[in-house]
Structures are given as structure tokens and as C-alpha cells.
Design a protein around this motif. Structure first.
Motif: not given
Length: 512
Positions: A291, A293-295, A313, A316, A324-325, A327-328, A333-334
Motif C-alpha cells: 500500500r 501508506n504503511q502505517l 493499511p 483502512y 494517510r495516502g 500524507q505519504a 514516506n514510501f
């Protein structure tokens, strides 16, 4: 498209870009560096001793709750790891409206430290406040992101008719305006998806709740945020029961969280209403899945350890996955190191885009038949040089101050250099100011490796023996950037001496 319509789009693109360009330059330059926030924090910590007693998260939580009972309402615990070798706790004190930060000092004594006091934190703040007061700067940047989106749309409309013809055209020659125009266009178009993401996500992350206000009050009768609660939190908020219940040890909460969501690498714990029977502990951390996002997150009852909810993830709900995506995408952050380097390059290219846009505006409005240029043109030139180059020099000064000056002088070092650069640009001829400020950027940036050597007492390659190349990479890129600023300084002086004499960038013959 009619010529009149194109002129409207050109006017929108020009004035919106001019209004937001200098703030966006700071955001992109600081943002390019903050992509490597964890690596820079390692560089910041190098040579600074850390007491072994500070590494116990349970002792920190117990000490904060004992000294500040009000923190039980909402305490955010950051565990040792990617964010640093020692745990830290954050509590928003509603009585004062101030965020408070705690850590354990030597001997396990609780210490309150200034929030966001390090130079990396300040660079991160510059990315979305430009050094303005935090709340005001954040909302201002939300508006700037909307203007940024307008500039992107109008720029695409203007450039679309010649997109394929001029996409890779970079006509280098005596016509410097054409060369800068080509460079501005090709950087803007090739990095357009990146800029769309940044304009969109920047507005959502800074003023997203403000943008929801019309729907909250006019459409949903004040119930929209309640409907969206599941998209913001792992578990819905529950009112305190009023019944005391001791909080489980941090280690036990971590164990239960990892059982609930196997593979979760917990980075932080949010305690809400700790000590109450309805109190929760929400664990957040990385959970590698296919995904964007990986949080992942696990919400537990803080007293009984009962599972409230667990979300990876892939589980969600649509709204949370979108947020979240986004934000990433904004923070990169990926994709590991490759994406970080890509964002770094695109961030510097974005800074060039706004700097070159202002230069093109200045060049387009100069008087070609007279030496004396309009006052507004000289003012925009001075502000462009002072704000843009002042922020570059100021950030380099931050690196030096972190290693050579007391912690309390960090922010002052940036602002002194920044405002001095603006003042210098206002009293000197633009050609002279540009040449001299670029030299200042080159010198301050070139001194970063020397300052780190002096501050840590170790050469840049010392960390290689332990498999850590952070110092060496940071110092090497400081020298590369210093070289680039030196070449730009030489080019600015050459343009002043040999370029069109009826230009704001020209030097009179007696000064050449």
C-alpha cells in the motif's frame, strides 16, 4: 483559445506566482532537506552524549503521570528507534495552550525540554511556516497552496499549445531570458505531477478542517466531523467512565498490540484518559504491506488490555486510506531511499521554479531603452534575492550553529542571516547583491563539514567504521551545493559585466 483569454491566464499565472513564489521557495528548499529528517537527526546527534538511563519508556511515562496528572488526558509517547535513541513524551496542556515535551535526564530525572528546539525541527517548521508563528504560518501556507494550484492550472493552459514542441527545448545562448524561460517551462512541466500532489496535499494538511467548515455548518448541521471520526482515528472516542483503572505497563501494551496486528513495528503510543476504565492506548507503527501508506494502528483499553480495534493499511476505510495516502505522498514516506532522493531533487527543482519565475517577471518588465529601471522592478528583485538567498544562507547557518553555538542560539542564527540578507539586497545593486549573497551561501555551506568536524571532534569518515555514512554524505552534499552557489555567483557577476547594459542585473562600467 482567444488571445484575451490567454492574457487573463497569463496575468493569473504571473501575479499568483509572484505573490506565493518567495514563500514557496522557502517551503521547497527546506522541504527538500526535511525529506531526510531522520538522517539529519542522526547528524544532529553525532558527538552528543546520551545517558543510558534515558532509554526506559516505562520510567518516562510513570514520571510524567506522577508530575503532571493532567497529562493522562492525552499523552503521546515516542519510542526509541527511528526518531531517536531515547523515548520522548508530548502533552498538550489545555490550560496554557502549549505543547510540552518531556524526557529523562541523567539518573532518570524527569526533564522538560523545549518542543521543536533542534535545528532539524526548525527546518521542518520552515517547510510549512517559513519561520512565521506556527499557527498563523500554517494557515497562511494553506492559502499559499491554493494560490499555488491556481498558478499550476494557469501555467498548464498557457504552455499546453506548445507542450510537445518546446518540452525539451533549452536554447542556450546570448538570449538569457529565453534560456531561463525554457528552463522554467521544462522543470515545471516534467515535475507537474509532483507539484499537483504538493499543492493538493499541502492545502488539505494545513487548512483541511477550515475547508470542511462550510459543509460542517451549512450542509450537515454540525454533524460532519462526527461522521468523519472513523476516518481520522483508529477507534472512536469514548467518554471517561469515572472509574479508576491502573494503566498496563508499556511492555505489555506493546506485546498485546503486536499480537493483535502481527508484524507491527510500534513507533509511538497515544494514551487517552489513562487511569480511567475507558482509557485507551493506541499504538502506531510501520506495517509493510503493498500500500502507499504503511502505517498501522492498534487501539487497546489501557487498563484491561482488551482489543478495541486493529487496522493495517489494507484494512483502512476509504477516507482514512485517502488521508494517510495523501500524507505519504506529501512527505515521501514510501519507496525507501530512491523516493527520498527523488523528492530531494524535485524539491530543489521546485525552489528553482519559483526563483526563476520571479526573475522572468523582472526581466519582462524592464525598460530596454534606459539604464534606470522602475522602482517596483528593483523592489521585487531585492526581495527575491533577499528572501530566497537569505533562506538558503540562513539554513546553512543553522547547520553551523548546531555544532558551534549553544542550542538557544539556533533560531536566532537563521533569522539574523535571513534579515541581514534582505537588508543587504535592499541597499545594494541587484547584480552586486546577487553575486555577494550567492558567495555568502557558498561560504556558509562549504563550512558545514568543518563545523561538524570541530563540533564532534571526529572527521567525516569516522562513522564508516560502524557502517554509518550519514556524516560523510551530508558533508559531501554540502560541498556540492557550495560549489553550485559559487558557480552561480560567478555567472551573476559575468552577467552584470557582459550582459545587456539596460538591465536591472547590469553593472555600470565603472563598477565592472
Amino acid at each position: 483559445m482567444k488571445a484575451a483569454t490567454l492574457r487573463i491566464f497569463l496575468s493569473v499565472h504571473t501575479w499568483v506566482g509572484l505573490a506565493a513564489g518567495m514563500l514557496l521557495f522557502i517551503a521547497f528548499y527546506a522541504g527538500a532537506l526535511s525529506v531526510f529528517v531522520h538522517e539529519l537527526q542522526d547528524w544532529e546527534r553525532a558527538g552528543k552524549p546520551v545517558a543510558a538511563a534515558t532509554a526506559d519508556p516505562q520510567a518516562l511515562v510513570d514520571a510524567v503521570f506522577a508530575a503532571h496528572p493532567g497529562a493522562a488526558h492525552g499523552l503521546y509517547l515516542v519510542l526509541p528507534g527511528e526518531h531517536g535513541p531515547v523515548p520522548q513524551a508530548y502533552w498538550f496542556d489545555e490550560a496554557t495552550g502549549v505543547q510540552r515535551r518531556f524526557a529523562l535526564g541523567d539518573g532518570g530525572a524527569l526533564e522538560e525540554r523545549a518542543p521543536r528546539a533542534g535545528f532539524v525541527d526548525f527546518i521542518y517548521d520552515l517547510h510549512f511556516t517559513a519561520g512565521l508563528p506556527r499557527t498563523f504560518g500554517t494557515y497562511l501556507f494553506g492559502v499559499v497552496c491554493i494560490l499555488y494550484g491556481l498558478a499550476l492550472v494557469s501555467g498548464v493552459v498557457l504552455y499546453a499549445p506548445v507542450f510537445l514542441k518546446d518540452l525539451f527545448a533549452l536554447r542556450i545562448g546570448r538570449n538569457l531570458k529565453r534560456m531561463w524561460q525554457d528552463a522554467h517551462n521544462v522543470v515545471g512541466v516534467l515535475s507537474l505531477p509532483f507539484h499537483v500532489i504538493f499543492a493538493w496535499s499541502g492545502a488539505v494538511l494545513t487548512i483541511g478542517f477550515v475547508l470542511l467548515a462550510p459543509f460542517q455548518f451549512l450542509v450537515y448541521d454540525g454533524k460532519l466531523l462526527k461522521l468523519l471520526e472513523a476516518d481520522f482515528d483508529i477507534a472512536p472516542h469514548v467518554e471517561p467512565a469515572g472509574t479508576p483503572a491502573p494503566v498496563l505497563p508499556v511492555a505489555e501494551l506493546l506485546r498485546r498490540g503486536q499480537l493483535a496486528l502481527p508484524g507491527l513495528e510500534v513507533e509511538s503510543v497515544l494514551f487517552h484518559d489513562a487511569g480511567d476504565a475507558n482509557g485507551t492506548a493506541t499504538l502506531y507503527g510501520g506495517l509493510p504491506q503493498r500500500r502507499l501508506n504503511q502505517l498501522g494502528g492498534v487501539a487497546l483499553n489501557a487498563g484491561s488490555g482488551e482489543l478495541v480495534n486493529a487496522l493495517g493499511p489494507k484494512d483502512y476505510p476509504p477516507g482514512m486510506a485517502f488521508l494517510r495516502g495523501l500524507q505519504a505522498l506529501h512527505y515521501g514516506n514510501f519507496g525507501q531511499a530512491a523516493v527520498k532522493w527523488l523528492y530531494f531533487v524535485l524539491g530543489l527543482a521546485g525552489a528553482f521554479l519559483f526563483y526563476s519565475g520571479n526573475l522572468l517577471w523582472i526581466e519582462a518588465r524592464r525598460k530596454r531603452r534606459q539604464l534606470q529601471q522602475p522602482r517596483r522592478t528593483r523592489l521585487v528583485a531585492a526581495l527575491t534575492l533577499g528572501v530566497c538567498l537569505g533562506s538558503v544562507a540562513g539554513i546553512s547557518a543553522l547547520f553551523l550553529a548546531d555544532k558551534l553555538l549553544p542550542q538557544a542560539w539556533l533560531r536566532a542564527s537563521y533569522f539574523v542571516v535571513f534579515f541581514a540578507a534582505i537588508g543587504w539586497a535592499c541597499v545594494r545593486r541587484p547584480a552586486r547583491a546577487g553575486h555577494e549573497l550567492l558567495w555568502l551561501c557558498a561560504v556558509l555551506t562549504a563550512l558545514v563539514p568543518a563545523a561538524a568536524w570541530i563540533g564532534t571532534g571526529a572527521p567525516p569518515w569516522a562513522g564508516l567504521a560502524h557502517g554509518d555514512a550519514t556524516r560523510l554524505v551530508v558533508d559531501a552534499f554540502a560541498l556540492v551545493l557550495a560549489w553550485a552557489y559559487w558557480r552561480m555567483a560567478r555567472a551573476t557577476l559575468r552577467r552584470g559585466r557582459e550582459g545587456d547594459p539596460n538591465s536591472i542585473w547590469a553593472l555600470p562600467a565603472r563598477e565592472g
